[in-house]
Design a protein around this motif. Structure first.
Motif, mmCIF file in Angstrom:
data_model
loop_
_atom_site.group_PDB
_atom_site.id
_atom_site.type_symbol
_atom_site.label_atom_id
_atom_site.label_comp_id
_atom_site.label_asym_id
_atom_site.label_seq_id
_atom_site.Cartn_x
_atom_site.Cartn_y
_atom_site.Cartn_z
ATOM 1 N N VAL A 107 0.846 -1.188 0.000
ATOM 2 C CA VAL A 107 0.000 0.000 0.000
ATOM 3 C C VAL A 107 0.885 1.243 0.000
ATOM 4 C CG1 VAL A 107 -0.185 0.070 2.535
ATOM 5 C CG2 VAL A 107 -1.935 1.178 1.129
ATOM 6 N N GLU A 108 0.492 2.234 -0.767
ATOM 7 C CA GLU A 108 1.257 3.471 -0.802
ATOM 8 C C GLU A 108 1.103 4.208 0.519
ATOM 9 O OE1 GLU A 108 2.011 7.038 -4.012
ATOM 10 O OE2 GLU A 108 -0.049 6.424 -3.630
ATOM 11 N N LYS A 109 2.213 4.694 1.039
ATOM 12 C CA LYS A 109 2.165 5.435 2.296
ATOM 13 C C LYS A 109 1.498 6.789 2.094
ATOM 14 C CE LYS A 109 6.347 3.180 4.058
ATOM 15 N NZ LYS A 109 7.750 3.354 4.502
ATOM 16 N N GLU A 110 1.123 7.422 3.180
ATOM 17 C CA GLU A 110 0.419 8.703 3.132
ATOM 18 C C GLU A 110 1.183 9.709 2.274
ATOM 19 O OE1 GLU A 110 -2.498 11.169 3.421
ATOM 20 O OE2 GLU A 110 -2.610 9.286 4.557
ATOM 21 N N THR A 111 0.470 10.294 1.326
ATOM 22 C CA THR A 111 1.098 11.243 0.399
ATOM 23 C C THR A 111 0.632 12.680 0.617
ATOM 24 O OG1 THR A 111 -0.658 10.958 -1.254
ATOM 25 C CG2 THR A 111 1.245 9.465 -1.379
ATOM 26 N N ARG B 264 -12.136 5.199 3.175
ATOM 27 C CA ARG B 264 -11.298 5.058 1.982
ATOM 28 C C ARG B 264 -10.725 3.638 1.909
ATOM 29 N NH1 ARG B 264 -7.175 9.362 2.305
ATOM 30 N NH2 ARG B 264 -8.897 10.724 1.709
ATOM 31 N N GLN B 265 -10.278 3.106 3.049
ATOM 32 C CA GLN B 265 -9.749 1.746 3.099
ATOM 33 C C GLN B 265 -10.822 0.717 2.759
ATOM 34 O OE1 GLN B 265 -6.088 1.500 6.211
ATOM 35 N NE2 GLN B 265 -8.089 1.695 7.133
ATOM 36 N N LYS B 266 -12.019 0.914 3.278
ATOM 37 C CA LYS B 266 -13.115 -0.029 2.997
ATOM 38 C C LYS B 266 -13.420 -0.069 1.510
ATOM 39 C CE LYS B 266 -15.619 0.343 7.410
ATOM 40 N NZ LYS B 266 -16.882 0.837 8.041
ATOM 41 N N VAL B 267 -13.503 1.109 0.911
ATOM 42 C CA VAL B 267 -13.813 1.187 -0.517
ATOM 43 C C VAL B 267 -12.718 0.506 -1.335
ATOM 44 C CG1 VAL B 267 -14.098 2.762 -2.468
ATOM 45 C CG2 VAL B 267 -15.191 3.293 -0.287
ATOM 46 N N PHE C 177 -13.028 -3.034 -3.493
ATOM 47 C CA PHE C 177 -12.725 -2.900 -4.912
ATOM 48 C C PHE C 177 -11.642 -3.901 -5.332
ATOM 49 C CE2 PHE C 177 -10.398 -0.137 -8.202
ATOM 50 C CZ PHE C 177 -11.159 -0.628 -9.254
ATOM 51 N N ALA C 178 -10.575 -3.971 -4.565
ATOM 52 C CA ALA C 178 -9.469 -4.866 -4.886
ATOM 53 C C ALA C 178 -9.903 -6.331 -4.836
ATOM 54 C CB ALA C 178 -8.303 -4.628 -3.930
ATOM 55 N N ARG C 179 -10.658 -6.697 -3.828
ATOM 56 C CA ARG C 179 -11.130 -8.081 -3.718
ATOM 57 C C ARG C 179 -12.057 -8.437 -4.865
ATOM 58 N NH1 ARG C 179 -12.631 -7.575 2.665
ATOM 59 N NH2 ARG C 179 -10.515 -7.761 3.528
ATOM 60 N N THR C 180 -12.925 -7.507 -5.227
ATOM 61 C CA THR C 180 -13.881 -7.762 -6.306
ATOM 62 C C THR C 180 -13.165 -8.022 -7.626
ATOM 63 O OG1 THR C 180 -15.560 -6.354 -5.261
ATOM 64 C CG2 THR C 180 -15.805 -6.777 -7.618
ATOM 65 N N VAL C 181 -12.192 -7.185 -7.947
ATOM 66 C CA VAL C 181 -11.471 -7.326 -9.220
ATOM 67 C C VAL C 181 -10.612 -8.583 -9.227
ATOM 68 C CG1 VAL C 181 -9.744 -6.296 -10.736
ATOM 69 C CG2 VAL C 181 -11.497 -4.860 -9.702
ATOM 70 N N LYS D 51 -4.304 -12.049 -0.455
ATOM 71 C CA LYS D 51 -4.935 -11.831 0.840
ATOM 72 C C LYS D 51 -4.949 -10.323 1.115
ATOM 73 C CE LYS D 51 -3.466 -16.308 2.686
ATOM 74 N NZ LYS D 51 -2.967 -16.789 1.374
ATOM 75 N N ILE D 52 -6.095 -9.716 0.883
ATOM 76 C CA ILE D 52 -6.220 -8.266 1.012
ATOM 77 C C ILE D 52 -6.956 -7.933 2.300
ATOM 78 C CG2 ILE D 52 -7.076 -6.158 -0.087
ATOM 79 C CD1 ILE D 52 -7.066 -7.787 -2.743
ATOM 80 N N PRO D 53 -6.260 -7.455 3.325
ATOM 81 C CA PRO D 53 -6.888 -7.183 4.615
ATOM 82 C C PRO D 53 -7.760 -5.940 4.574
ATOM 83 C CG PRO D 53 -4.629 -6.446 4.640
ATOM 84 C CD PRO D 53 -4.828 -7.129 3.322
ATOM 85 N N SER D 54 -8.634 -5.817 5.546
ATOM 86 C CA SER D 54 -9.531 -4.656 5.608
ATOM 87 C C SER D 54 -8.783 -3.398 6.022
ATOM 88 C CB SER D 54 -10.669 -4.926 6.594
ATOM 89 O OG SER D 54 -11.429 -6.038 6.171
ATOM 90 N N VAL D 55 -7.777 -3.564 6.896
ATOM 91 C CA VAL D 55 -7.004 -2.425 7.373
ATOM 92 C C VAL D 55 -5.676 -2.391 6.629
ATOM 93 C CG1 VAL D 55 -5.929 -1.326 9.365
ATOM 94 C CG2 VAL D 55 -8.108 -2.531 9.638
#
Length: 216
Positions: free
Chosen positions: A143-147, A187-190, A194-198, A209-213
């Motif tokens: 995941v990209e860090k805070e920008t 933002r994380q939930k969305v 999205f990632a799991r769906t695709v 394995k895409i975690p919620s957090v």
């Protein structure tokens, strides 16, 4: 003579009205199906998440756009992966869902979810240049860090059946949710939905394995 003129005038008027009616029908057929777009956004991001995004944006009459269905989007991504070679750096970006509202100041607020095959690689994540800006979530997810921008990007390894060996490492998926300033949790939930769906639709050989957090 007068009768002929009257007949011609009537014919012209009839043709004109007919053209207007046909034009209206044509425009109606070409107009985006709002309900279909909304259903697609629900599929990509989750119905509750879409509702929460609209509520968070705080305005009425949101406009929703999702021109590609999930299977169509996944099919295009799969075709690109199957045609991939190691030196291929040109990849299309696909907008899965766009939600926009008109603010009181007349400006538009937009939340948008996009996906593409990345020019980054999973190996490059260990290089200092990228390690400073990307955080490892697990072996398949970064995941990209805070920008400072109201957005979040995710890099996901996904091996597509029929693609060349090394595609999963050399051609990971890059997904992003950009918004007008949603809270981090939403933002994380969305993004995770999205990632799991695709990745589920792509049937990645090694299910990521895409975690919620994602932040931390």
């Amino acid at each position: 003579m007068m009768t002929n003129r009257a007949s011609i005038s009537l014919l012209v008027c009839t043709l004109f009205v007919g053209a207007v009616v046909l034009s209206g029908c044509s425009e109606a057929k070409g107009r985006p199906d709002a309900s279909k777009d909304l259903t697609r956004c629900h599929q990509y991001l989750g119905e509750q998440n879409v509702g929460a995004v609209v509520d968070a944006m705080g305005e009425e009459d949101p406009k929703v756009s999702a021109r590609l269905g999930l299977s169509d989007l996944a099919g295009r991504l799969a075709s690109e992966a199957e045609a991939w070679t190691e030196n291929d750096l040109l990849h299309d970006s696909y907008r899965a869902c766009r939600i926009s509202v008109l603010g009181k100041d007349g400006g538009a607020q937009v939340t948008e979810a996009t996906v593409k095959w990345s020019v980054l690689t999973m190996k490059s994540m260990s290089e200092p240049k990228y390690a400073r800006s990307w955080r490892k979530v697990n072996d398949q997810v970064f995941v990209e860090k805070e920008t400072g921008r109201p957005s979040m990007r995710l890099l996901v390894g996904c091996r597509v059946s029929g693609a060349l060996s090394g595609q999963e490492v050399g051609l990971p998926l890059e997904m992003e949710v950009a918004d007008p300033g949603l809270n981090l949790s939403l933002r994380q939930k969305v993004l995770t939905v999205f990632a799991r769906t695709v990745t589920d639709e792509l049937a990645c050989a090694d299910t990521p394995k895409i975690p919620s957090v994602l932040s931390g």
